[in-house]
Design a protein around this motif. Sequence first.
Motif, mmCIF file in Angstrom:
data_model
loop_
_atom_site.group_PDB
_atom_site.id
_atom_site.type_symbol
_atom_site.label_atom_id
_atom_site.label_comp_id
_atom_site.label_asym_id
_atom_site.label_seq_id
_atom_site.Cartn_x
_atom_site.Cartn_y
_atom_site.Cartn_z
ATOM 1 N N PHE A 119 0.818 -1.217 0.000
ATOM 2 C CA PHE A 119 0.000 0.000 0.000
ATOM 3 C C PHE A 119 0.851 1.266 0.000
ATOM 4 C CE2 PHE A 119 -2.376 -3.302 2.313
ATOM 5 C CZ PHE A 119 -3.484 -3.405 1.493
ATOM 6 N N ASP A 120 2.025 1.221 -0.561
ATOM 7 C CA ASP A 120 2.894 2.389 -0.553
ATOM 8 C C ASP A 120 2.263 3.522 -1.369
ATOM 9 O OD1 ASP A 120 4.976 4.054 -0.101
ATOM 10 O OD2 ASP A 120 6.443 2.973 -1.303
ATOM 11 N N GLY A 121 2.173 4.701 -0.775
ATOM 12 C CA GLY A 121 1.558 5.854 -1.440
ATOM 13 C C GLY A 121 1.562 7.058 -0.523
ATOM 14 N N ARG A 122 0.814 8.084 -0.896
ATOM 15 C CA ARG A 122 0.809 9.326 -0.138
ATOM 16 C C ARG A 122 0.272 9.139 1.281
ATOM 17 N NH1 ARG A 122 1.709 13.917 -3.310
ATOM 18 N NH2 ARG A 122 3.206 13.240 -4.894
ATOM 19 N N ILE A 123 -0.726 8.270 1.460
ATOM 20 C CA ILE A 123 -1.256 8.042 2.808
ATOM 21 C C ILE A 123 -0.191 7.411 3.701
ATOM 22 C CG2 ILE A 123 -2.996 6.797 4.143
ATOM 23 C CD1 ILE A 123 -4.901 7.073 1.827
ATOM 24 N N ILE A 124 0.514 6.437 3.181
ATOM 25 C CA ILE A 124 1.599 5.805 3.942
ATOM 26 C C ILE A 124 2.692 6.825 4.238
ATOM 27 C CG2 ILE A 124 3.397 4.043 3.855
ATOM 28 C CD1 ILE A 124 0.646 2.919 4.345
ATOM 29 N N HIS A 125 3.005 7.681 3.268
ATOM 30 C CA HIS A 125 4.021 8.719 3.498
ATOM 31 C C HIS A 125 3.607 9.619 4.659
ATOM 32 C CE1 HIS A 125 5.137 8.360 -1.056
ATOM 33 N NE2 HIS A 125 5.434 7.273 -0.363
ATOM 34 N N GLY A 126 2.344 10.026 4.689
ATOM 35 C CA GLY A 126 1.868 10.891 5.766
ATOM 36 C C GLY A 126 1.908 10.200 7.119
ATOM 37 N N ALA A 178 4.151 11.286 10.394
ATOM 38 C CA ALA A 178 3.545 11.545 11.698
ATOM 39 C C ALA A 178 4.212 10.717 12.796
ATOM 40 C CB ALA A 178 2.041 11.246 11.638
ATOM 41 N N VAL A 179 4.428 9.431 12.534
ATOM 42 C CA VAL A 179 5.069 8.564 13.533
ATOM 43 C C VAL A 179 6.489 9.030 13.821
ATOM 44 C CG1 VAL A 179 5.893 6.217 13.962
ATOM 45 C CG2 VAL A 179 3.624 6.579 12.977
ATOM 46 N N ALA A 180 7.215 9.425 12.776
ATOM 47 C CA ALA A 180 8.586 9.903 12.977
ATOM 48 C C ALA A 180 8.603 11.180 13.810
ATOM 49 C CB ALA A 180 9.261 10.130 11.624
ATOM 50 N N ALA A 181 7.672 12.102 13.543
ATOM 51 C CA ALA A 181 7.634 13.353 14.301
ATOM 52 C C ALA A 181 7.310 13.107 15.769
ATOM 53 C CB ALA A 181 6.601 14.295 13.676
ATOM 54 N N VAL A 182 6.327 12.250 16.044
ATOM 55 C CA VAL A 182 5.965 11.947 17.433
ATOM 56 C C VAL A 182 7.127 11.260 18.151
ATOM 57 C CG1 VAL A 182 4.417 10.576 18.876
ATOM 58 C CG2 VAL A 182 3.498 11.853 16.945
ATOM 59 N N SER A 183 7.808 10.359 17.474
ATOM 60 C CA SER A 183 8.932 9.647 18.092
ATOM 61 C C SER A 183 10.073 10.602 18.431
ATOM 62 C CB SER A 183 9.422 8.541 17.157
ATOM 63 O OG SER A 183 8.399 7.606 16.887
ATOM 64 N N SER A 240 13.055 24.598 -8.943
ATOM 65 C CA SER A 240 12.091 23.509 -9.055
ATOM 66 C C SER A 240 10.972 23.883 -10.011
ATOM 67 C CB SER A 240 11.514 23.172 -7.679
ATOM 68 O OG SER A 240 10.485 22.227 -7.778
ATOM 69 N N ILE A 241 10.591 22.946 -10.860
ATOM 70 C CA ILE A 241 9.462 23.177 -11.756
ATOM 71 C C ILE A 241 8.135 22.849 -11.076
ATOM 72 C CG2 ILE A 241 10.903 22.684 -13.753
ATOM 73 C CD1 ILE A 241 9.465 19.981 -13.983
ATOM 74 N N ASP A 242 8.179 22.248 -9.888
ATOM 75 C CA ASP A 242 6.978 21.924 -9.110
ATOM 76 C C ASP A 242 7.325 22.084 -7.633
ATOM 77 O OD1 ASP A 242 4.670 21.007 -7.980
ATOM 78 O OD2 ASP A 242 4.550 19.172 -9.156
ATOM 79 N N PRO A 243 7.238 23.301 -7.082
ATOM 80 C CA PRO A 243 7.619 23.514 -5.674
ATOM 81 C C PRO A 243 6.825 22.649 -4.695
ATOM 82 C CG PRO A 243 7.420 25.615 -6.819
ATOM 83 C CD PRO A 243 6.885 24.565 -7.749
ATOM 84 N N GLY A 244 5.563 22.352 -5.011
ATOM 85 C CA GLY A 244 4.783 21.504 -4.114
ATOM 86 C C GLY A 244 5.370 20.106 -3.987
ATOM 87 N N ALA A 245 5.710 19.487 -5.130
ATOM 88 C CA ALA A 245 6.334 18.162 -5.093
ATOM 89 C C ALA A 245 7.685 18.209 -4.395
ATOM 90 C CB ALA A 245 6.486 17.628 -6.515
ATOM 91 N N THR A 246 8.405 19.307 -4.545
ATOM 92 C CA THR A 246 9.703 19.436 -3.887
ATOM 93 C C THR A 246 9.543 19.510 -2.376
ATOM 94 O OG1 THR A 246 10.590 20.577 -5.826
ATOM 95 C CG2 THR A 246 11.797 20.834 -3.772
ATOM 96 N N LEU A 247 8.541 20.230 -1.898
ATOM 97 C CA LEU A 247 8.301 20.312 -0.456
ATOM 98 C C LEU A 247 7.842 18.966 0.106
ATOM 99 C CD1 LEU A 247 6.614 23.827 -0.151
ATOM 100 C CD2 LEU A 247 8.950 23.162 0.478
ATOM 101 N N VAL A 248 7.066 18.220 -0.660
ATOM 102 C CA VAL A 248 6.680 16.873 -0.226
ATOM 103 C C VAL A 248 7.914 15.981 -0.108
ATOM 104 C CG1 VAL A 248 5.425 14.795 -0.899
ATOM 105 C CG2 VAL A 248 4.337 17.034 -1.117
ATOM 106 N N SER A 249 8.820 16.076 -1.071
ATOM 107 C CA SER A 249 10.061 15.303 -0.999
ATOM 108 C C SER A 249 10.893 15.723 0.204
ATOM 109 C CB SER A 249 10.866 15.493 -2.286
ATOM 110 O OG SER A 249 10.153 15.007 -3.406
ATOM 111 N N LEU A 250 10.891 17.019 0.529
ATOM 112 C CA LEU A 250 11.605 17.480 1.721
ATOM 113 C C LEU A 250 11.018 16.864 2.989
ATOM 114 C CD1 LEU A 250 13.641 19.318 3.151
ATOM 115 C CD2 LEU A 250 11.940 21.151 3.057
ATOM 116 N N ALA A 251 9.695 16.787 3.064
ATOM 117 C CA ALA A 251 9.055 16.174 4.231
ATOM 118 C C ALA A 251 9.419 14.697 4.341
ATOM 119 C CB ALA A 251 7.543 16.347 4.149
ATOM 120 N N ARG A 252 9.447 13.999 3.209
ATOM 121 C CA ARG A 252 9.828 12.585 3.238
ATOM 122 C C ARG A 252 11.279 12.419 3.685
ATOM 123 N NH1 ARG A 252 8.799 8.764 -1.526
ATOM 124 N NH2 ARG A 252 9.116 7.298 0.178
#
Length: 475
Positions: A67-74, A78-83, A150-162
Amino acid sequence: HPDARPESAATRPAWRNRGWLLGNACANTNAHACSLSRLIDCKAVNMFPVPQFLTLLIVTTPVMIIFDGRIIHGLVIAVAAVSVAIVALRIRPDEADFLSSVIRPPAVFALIPVFWILVQVLPLKTVGLANPIWDSAAAALGRPLGGSISIDPGATLVSLARYLSVAAIALVAAAVAVDRYRSKWILFSLATSTTLIAAMVLTNGSGYFTFLSNGAGSAAETDCAGLGVTLAATAALHTLEHGHGTDQGGSVIRLLLTFMACLVTVAVCSLAVIVDATGQTYFSLTCGVATLVVAIIIRRFRLGPWGYSAIVAIALVVATAVVALQPRKQTMDLTLMFATRAPAPLIAVTQRVLAETRWTGTGAGTFAAVLPIYRDIDELTAGPVAPTAAAAIAVEMGRPFLWAMLIAAIALAVTLLRGSVRRGRDSLYSTAGASCVVTFALLAFGNAGLFSTPALIIAAATVGMAIAQSKSRSL
């Protein structure tokens, strides 16, 4: 009374004698209880529930394969931040000091991608670093645009969060593995999760289970199973090394059962690699296992600088020979030369993208957005995933960043190897980390499985555990 004589046990009344014995018993019980509570606080309660979070995150990686996808990424973020928050609040001062001493040098290198990704989303049109696509967009819209690398700043920020979540998992793993007893559970959790992934690879396509994907997803499954060979072998060696000298019957039986389970794990992971791996995957995993074996030999025979020189010389000779023995691919980019699993149309369009990409890249996480610009009508079957992780990094972050990260990976592997040579019976943790770094650095040139969430979690936890155990801690 000052003139009263002290009473002996014989002259003391019976009721007072029983009270005296009861008071001593209660005092001893309280002392033992306080000692036990201090022991529990040191080993488990103080870090609760961080070890449990980390273990659960590692063990659930086989489910993330499906089930790898955006939901799993989120959820992972969240688990990493809480830890990380719990670690910051509950870590012991002595463990925090030791963690700071071992994590500081790798943390400096880990901040470099964060800095560069933030630069990619800044409006840099005035200094001439913005991507030319923003000029075309401004002409089409009829109004000026700020523009960025970046040609897509939103995707770049998502990659930064990951990326930050992966760095957080490595930090949490290092904090947990500061204690040698907790690091053992991380190692066995990693071996268990990779074995489950290997079993899924073996059962996939058998006619009853077809739940795994092909392409990049299949590469991630095989990569994780291949890393399980090293982790399971490390767990087996750890069991033998720490079980040496056991003289109790129950302990001997438990030792034998654990060792046999580790051997079964090695067999399952090896069989999964044999069934689904490519030639480049074999080469990467062989180099990783060779790193483990060579590190053990250097430590056992105390070869010192001669051992390191031999490793570097052999690695250079092997790398030169591997590249030179590809005469038909000399015109192909190095990041695509060993992409045997990717389809030919995807390799062709990626070659064109690499030829026209500037040194600044197109922005983290933007490969899928830039691919349609260069794709021809007969290349519509090419998927949105890069043929290799190295090619994706070269396109998104720029070639200088790719080679800088490769040098950083080599430096990290050498540091972990030096730590394993200097350690005593706990040297296998840092050795496993060095083997993981070598394996994934080579796999990055063969497929894009490194970008999958399970592979990132397993790699981060292994490296964090290795960094924490690369230096001896005085208790």
